[in-house]
Design an enzyme around this catalytic site. Structure first.
Site, PDB file in Angstrom:
ATOM      1  N   HIS A 367       0.820  -1.210   0.000  1.00  0.00           N
ATOM      2  CA  HIS A 367       0.000   0.000   0.000  1.00  0.00           C
ATOM      3  C   HIS A 367       0.851   1.257   0.000  1.00  0.00           C
ATOM      4  O   HIS A 367       0.537   2.243  -0.666  1.00  0.00           O
ATOM      5  CB  HIS A 367      -0.915   0.028   1.220  1.00  0.00           C
ATOM      6  CG  HIS A 367      -1.681  -1.238   1.388  1.00  0.00           C
ATOM      7  ND1 HIS A 367      -2.235  -1.640   2.557  1.00  0.00           N
ATOM      8  CD2 HIS A 367      -1.959  -2.206   0.494  1.00  0.00           C
ATOM      9  CE1 HIS A 367      -2.821  -2.796   2.393  1.00  0.00           C
ATOM     10  NE2 HIS A 367      -2.660  -3.169   1.156  1.00  0.00           N
ATOM     11  N   ARG A 510     -14.420   1.381  -9.407  1.00  0.00           N
ATOM     12  CA  ARG A 510     -14.431  -0.056  -9.168  1.00  0.00           C
ATOM     13  C   ARG A 510     -14.836  -0.292  -7.722  1.00  0.00           C
ATOM     14  O   ARG A 510     -14.272   0.344  -6.826  1.00  0.00           O
ATOM     15  CB  ARG A 510     -13.044  -0.639  -9.423  1.00  0.00           C
ATOM     16  CG  ARG A 510     -12.997  -2.130  -9.137  1.00  0.00           C
ATOM     17  CD  ARG A 510     -11.682  -2.727  -9.536  1.00  0.00           C
ATOM     18  NE  ARG A 510     -10.638  -2.395  -8.583  1.00  0.00           N
ATOM     19  CZ  ARG A 510      -9.363  -2.767  -8.741  1.00  0.00           C
ATOM     20  NH1 ARG A 510      -9.003  -3.446  -9.824  1.00  0.00           N
ATOM     21  NH2 ARG A 510      -8.465  -2.457  -7.850  1.00  0.00           N
ATOM     22  N   ASN A 632      -3.130  -7.194 -15.029  1.00  0.00           N
ATOM     23  CA  ASN A 632      -2.236  -7.652 -13.956  1.00  0.00           C
ATOM     24  C   ASN A 632      -2.705  -9.007 -13.433  1.00  0.00           C
ATOM     25  O   ASN A 632      -1.935  -9.953 -13.316  1.00  0.00           O
ATOM     26  CB  ASN A 632      -2.222  -6.669 -12.780  1.00  0.00           C
ATOM     27  CG  ASN A 632      -1.855  -5.269 -13.194  1.00  0.00           C
ATOM     28  OD1 ASN A 632      -1.252  -5.071 -14.248  1.00  0.00           O
ATOM     29  ND2 ASN A 632      -2.227  -4.288 -12.396  1.00  0.00           N
ATOM     30  N   CYS A 680      -6.918  -1.684 -18.116  1.00  0.00           N
ATOM     31  CA  CYS A 680      -6.420  -0.794 -17.062  1.00  0.00           C
ATOM     32  C   CYS A 680      -5.272  -1.401 -16.258  1.00  0.00           C
ATOM     33  O   CYS A 680      -4.906  -0.870 -15.219  1.00  0.00           O
ATOM     34  CB  CYS A 680      -7.556  -0.372 -16.139  1.00  0.00           C
ATOM     35  SG  CYS A 680      -8.389  -1.746 -15.352  1.00  0.00           S
TER      36      CYS A 680
HETATM   37  C1  PEP Z   1      -5.497  -5.595 -12.701  1.00  0.00           C
HETATM   38  O1  PEP Z   1      -5.636  -6.664 -12.102  1.00  0.00           O
HETATM   39  O2  PEP Z   1      -4.950  -5.492 -13.823  1.00  0.00           O
HETATM   40  C2  PEP Z   1      -6.000  -4.356 -12.107  1.00  0.00           C
HETATM   41  C3  PEP Z   1      -5.989  -3.218 -12.770  1.00  0.00           C
HETATM   42  O3  PEP Z   1      -6.419  -4.422 -10.806  1.00  0.00           O
HETATM   43  P1  PEP Z   1      -5.432  -4.367  -9.552  1.00  0.00           P
HETATM   44  O4  PEP Z   1      -4.049  -4.073 -10.067  1.00  0.00           O
HETATM   45  O5  PEP Z   1      -5.962  -3.320  -8.648  1.00  0.00           O
HETATM   46  O6  PEP Z   1      -5.577  -5.757  -9.019  1.00  0.00           O
HETATM   47 MG    MG Z   2      -6.881  -6.801 -10.331  1.00  0.00          MG
END
Ligand code: PEP
Ligand code: MG
Length: 755
Positions: A367, A510, A632, A680
C-alpha cells in the site's frame, strides 16, 4: 568475574575519563587499548577499523608490534578478525592458531598468543571494526568477559562514527563508518531524487553511556520494563488494537518478548557491566539487529523485528523522546528512510518537502508503494538494513528507475544524477506540451487515454495529463489508508470530490477490491493459503452484501444528476455479475423511493481478470455496459504466477502470444457486441505494451498518470493500421514465436517510435 582487575565498571569509568581528555585521536586510542588490556588481564588488545575499501586496518594495539599499527591491513574476510567482522558476532577461542580461518601476519608478532576473543564494533547493525584481546595461555574467556568487551566496543563505535579517526587515515582508506554506500533494492515508484536523509523512526540519541550509579540504573531499567509491560497489557485489553495500525498478533508477540526472562536477563547483564539503562538496551538491540541481518528465515526475521521494535519502545521510555519524528525539522528535500511504513504514515509528511522514500521492507504491490506512486515520489524497497546505513542529514540519491540508492555519494555520482534529473525534467516538459494535443495516431485513429486513480492526491493528474477521464478508480485505497472503516458519509464525500474534479469526463469506479493481499488492518483477517485465489473482491462483497450495498448507495448518491460508471472486480462467472448488478438496481429503487436525485445515467460493467470469463464472453457481453481488462490479474492467473513474488513474476513475458491471443479475443468479441472495452492493467502504462494493445485493436487505455506522457508521445507517431496488420501476421504465425517483445521493438525502431 575471572581475573579481571576492577571489572567492567571500573573499565567503563576509566574509558569515560579518557574520552573526555583533550588528546589526539591516536593518543586516545592508544590509551584505550592499554586500559582494556590491563582491565581484562590480557597481553594483547587491538582495534581494527573497517575502511571504505572494505579492508580492516590495525589502528591501535597493546601487546602486538606497534610498528604494525596502520601498516597491517586485512581483507574483510581474512583471518579471525575478518570472520568476526563478516559474521558480526564474537569469536572466543582458546587455541586460535588451530582455527581454520587463522591467518598469520609476521609483522604483528601474534604467533605466541593462543587465546583470542574478538567482538564486532557495531552501530545500528553495521560493523565498523573489530576489537580483539589475546592471551598467551590457552584459556576460554568467560561469558562476562565477552559481555564486557562488547560493551567497550560500543564506546569505540561512537568514537569511530563521530568521524574523529578520519584524520588518521590515508585518502581513500578512511573508516567505513561514513563512506559512500550503494545498495540495490526493488523499484517501488519510478523517478530519481537527490536529497537528505530523514529517519522515519529517528534513532534515540543516547548521551550518557556509562553509569555513575549502578543501583539507580537497575531501578530505571526495571521501572521502564514494568511500564512497557503494563502499556502492552492495556493496549491488548482495551481491544482497540487497530490503534496506530498495529495488529493484535504483533502486540501479542511484543507482550511475549516483554515478559521473556531471557531478554530481561540480557538487559540486566548489560547494565551490570556498567552501562546506563538506555545504553544497555542499545547494546542488546545491536545484537538483535546483527542477528536479524544474518538470518534468512523469514519467520525468525519477523520475530527479531518485533523484538527490535519493542527495544525501541523501551529506549524511548528511558530517554523520554517522542515517537514521532520532528516534522518541523524536515529539510526541503527530505528522503525518508524507514524499515516499514503504512500508507497513512507516508501521507502525514509534508508533500512539498518529501522527495523520496527508501524502505527495508515493502514490495511494489504494498500500500505504501501505491501511495508513493500516487504522490509521484521515487521509492525503493527491500534495501537491507535501510535505517542503519545512513544518519539524519546525510546526502542520498534514490534511483527509482533501477532500484538503487546511494548514501553519501561521491561527487561524480552526484553530478551524474543531477544531470539525469535535468534531462528527465526537460523530457517531462516536452510531455507537458503534448497535454493539449488530441490523442490521435498518425493515421488518424483516436485513442482514449485515461488515468488510474484511487486517492484525492491523484485527482490533479486528470488535468495535468490532459486525460480523457479516470478509467479505473480503485475505491479500496480509501479503505486501505484509513485507520478505521470509512463511514458512508466519508465514502460519499470522496466520490463527490472525484466526480467534481473530473467534471464532464467519465470516471469508472471499481467497487471494493479487498481481501487477499489487500488486507484492511481493522477487519478480521482470514488466513488463507492462496490469498490471490481466495475470498476477495466481489466474492467478499457478495457474501457480506452490507458493505457492498453501502458503497453502491454512496456511489449512486454521489452520482446524483450526473453519469456514473460502476465496475465489479474479480467477476468469475456471469451469475456473479447478475447478482452484483441486482444490488445496484435495488439501491436505485431505494433511493428513488426516498426522494434522492438519481444519476442521469448508470453504466455497469466488469473487470476481466479471471480467465474463466474468456469462455463466457458472449453471454457476459450481452449483459454488461462495458468491460475493462485487468491485465495484472489476468496475466497472473493465465500463467499461474504470483504477481507479487519476485522469484516468478518476471518469468513469463506479458507480451507473449498466449496473452496477446486472449486480449485479441476479448477486443474482437466486445467490438462485435458493440460494447466498449478498455484495459487498465500495468501493461497499458508502458509504451511497448500500449503499442501491442493498439495493434490488437484496443482504442481505450487506462494508465498511471506518470505513464501518460511517454505513451501519448508514442501514439502520436504511430501508424495504427500498419501495427494492426503486423500484429495479425505475428498472431497467425505458428507457435514458437513465444514473446512478441522483440518483434514489437523492431517495429518501433523501424517506425521511429520511442519506447
Ligand atoms: C489488474 O488486475 O490489472 C487491475 C488493474 O487491478 P489491480 O491491479 O488493482 O488488481
Ligand atoms: Mg486486479
Amino acid at each position: 568475574m575471572r581475573s579481571t582487575s576492577g571489572g567492567p565498571r571500573v573499565l567503563l569509568r576509566r574509558l569515560r575519563e579518557t574520552m573526555a581528555e583533550q588528546v589526539s585521536a591516536q593518543e586516545r586510542l592508544d590509551k584505550i587499548v592499554v586500559l582494556i588490556a590491563a582491565n581484562m588481564v590480557a597481553e594483547v588488545c587491538s582495534v581494527y577499523v573497517l575502511r571504505v575499501d572494505n579492508t580492516l586496518e590495525l589502528y591501535a594495539t597493546e601487546g602486538l608490534n606497534r610498528d604494525a599499527v596502520h601498516m597491517t591491513v586485512l581483507s574483510a574476510h581474512e583471518g579471525l578478525v575478518g570472520l568476526v567482522a563478516s559474521e558480526a558476532t564474537p569469536l572466543n577461542l582458546s587455541d586460535a592458531q588451530s582455527h581454520p580461518a587463522f591467518s598469520y601476519r609476521p609483522e604483528t608478532g601474534e604467533e605466541i598468543y593462543h587465546s583470542f576473543l574478538g567482538v564486532p564494533i557495531l552501530r545500528a547493525g553495521n560493523t565498523l571494526g573489530v576489537l580483539v584481546v589475546q592471551n598467551r595461555a590457552k584459556r576460554t574467556y568467560v561469558e562476562e568477559e565477552v559481555e564486557a568487551l562488547q560493551t567497550t566496543a560500543m564506546v569505540l563505535a561512537e568514537m569511530i562514527a563521530s568521524g574523529e579517526l578520519a584524520a588518521l587515515a590515508q585518502p581513500g582508506a578512511e573508516p567505513a563508518a561514513r563512506h559512500s554506500i550503494h545498495k540495490t533494492g526493488t523499484v517501488l515508484s519510478d523517478g530519481i531524487a537527490l536529497g537528505h536523509v530523514v529517519l522515519h523512526e529517528p534513532r534515540v540519541v543516547i548521551n550518557n553511556y556509562i553509569a555513575e550509579d549502578l543501583p539507580k540504573e537497575i531501578k530505571r531499567l526495571d521501572a521502564a520494563l514494568v511500564k512497557l509491560r503494563a502499556d502492552l497489557d492495556r493496549m491488548l485489553e482495551r481491544g482497540d488494537v487497530a490503534d496506530g495500525g498495529e495488529h493484535r498478533d504483533v502486540l501479542e508477540a511484543y507482550r511475549m518478548f516483554a515478559n521473556d526472562q531471557g531478554w530481561s536477563h540480557k538487559l540486566h547483564e548489560a547494565v551490570a557491566t556498567g552501562l546506563t539503562a538506555e545504553a544497555a538496551v542499545e547494546r542488546v538491540q545491536s545484537d538483535t539487529r546483527a542477528r536479524m541481518l544474518r538470518s534468512t528465515d523469514p519467520y525468525l526475521r519477523e520475530r527479531l523485528h518485533d523484538l527490535e521494535d519493542l527495544g525501541y519502545r523501551l529506549l524511548r521510555q528511558l530517554v523520554g523522546q517522542d515517537h514521532a519524528p520532528s516534522r518541523e525539522h524536515m529539510p526541503d528535500n527530505a528522503i525518508l528512510i524507514a524499515r516499514a511504513m503504512g500508507p497513512a504514515a507516508l501521507l502525514d509528511y509534508d508533500r512539498k518537502r518529501l522527495r523520496g522514500l527508501v524502505l527495508e521492507e515493502g514490495t511494489a504491490n504494498s500500500h505504501v508503494a501505491i501511495v508513493a506512486r500516487a504522490l509521484g515520489i521515487p521509492a525503493v524497497g527491500e534495501v537491507p538494513n535501510a535505517p542503519g546505513i545512513a544518519d539524519p542529514g546525510d546526502a542520498i540519491i534514490v534511483d527509482g528507475t533501477s532500484g538503487s540508492i546511494y548514501v553519501r555519494p561521491s561527487t561524480e555520482i552526484e553530478s551524474a544524477y543531477a544531470e539525469r534529473v535535468r534531462f528527465r525534467a526537460r523530457r517531462q516538459a516536452q510531455y507537458g506540451e503534448l497535454r493539449n494535443k488530441a490523442c490521435v495516431t498518425k493515421d488518424g485513429q483516436p485513442i482514449e487515454l485515461m488515468i488510474n486513480a484511487g486517492l484525492v492526491i491523484d485527482l490533479p493528474h486528470i488535468e495535468d495529463t490532459g486525460s480523457a477521464g479516470i478509467g479505473l478508480f480503485r475505491t479500496e485505497l480509501q479503505f486501505m489508508v484509513s485507520a478505521s472503516l470509512p463511514r458512508s458519509s466519508d465514502q460519499l464525500a470522496l466520490y463527490r470530490t472525484v466526480l467534481d474534479a473530473a467534471g464532464n469526463r467519465p470516471v469508472t469506479f471499481r467497487t471494493l477490491d479487498i481481501g487477499g493481499d489487500k488486507a484492511l488492518p481493522y477487519m478480521e483477517t482470514v488466513i488463507e493459503e492462496n490469498p490471490a485465489l481466495g475470498w476477495r473482491a466481489i466474492r467478499l462483497g457478495l457474501d457480506r452484501p452490507g458493505l457492498l450495498r453501502g458503497q453502491i448507495r454512496a456511489l449512486l448518491r454521489a452520482g446524483g444528476g450526473r453519469s456514473l460508471r460502476i465496475m465489479f472486480p474479480m467477476i468469475s462467472e456471469v451469475a456473479e455479475f447478475d447478482t452484483a448488478k441486482a444490488i445496484v438496481e435495488r439501491e436505485l429503487t431505494y433511493l428513488r423511493q426516498h426522494g434522492h436525485t438519481l444519476p442521469a445515467r448508470v453504466d455497469v460493467g466488469t473487470m476481466l481478470e479471471v480467465p474463466a470469463l474468456l469462455y463466457q464472453l458472449d453471454e457476459l457481453l450481452s449483459k454488461v455496459d462495458f468491460i475493462s481488462v485487468g491485465s495484472n490479474d489476468l496475466f497472473q492467473f493465465l500463467f499461474a504466477v504470483d504477481r507479487g513474488n519476485a522469484k516468478v513474476s518476471e518469468r513469463f513475458d506479458t507480451l507473449s502470444s498466449p496473452i496477446m491471443r486472449a486480449l485479441r479475443d476479448i477486443v474482437s468479441k466486445a467490438k462485435a457486441a458493440k460494447k466498449s472495452v478498455s484495459l487498465c492493467g500495468e501493461m497499458a502504462s508502458k509504451p511497448i505494451g500500449a503499442l501491442a494493445l493498439i495493434a490488437l485493436g484496443y482504442r481505450s487505455l487506462s494508465l498511471s498518470a506518470t505513464a501518460h506522457g511517454p505513451v501519448k508521445a508514442m501514439i502520436l507517431e504511430l501508424d495504427a493500421a500498419k501495427a494492426e496488420t503486423k500484429m495479425a501476421e505475428w498472431l497467425a504465425a505458428p507457435a514458437g514465436s513465444f514473446s512478441m517483445r522483440q518483434k514489437l521493438t523492431e517495429f518501433a525502431e523501424s517506425e521511429g517510435l520511442a519506447l
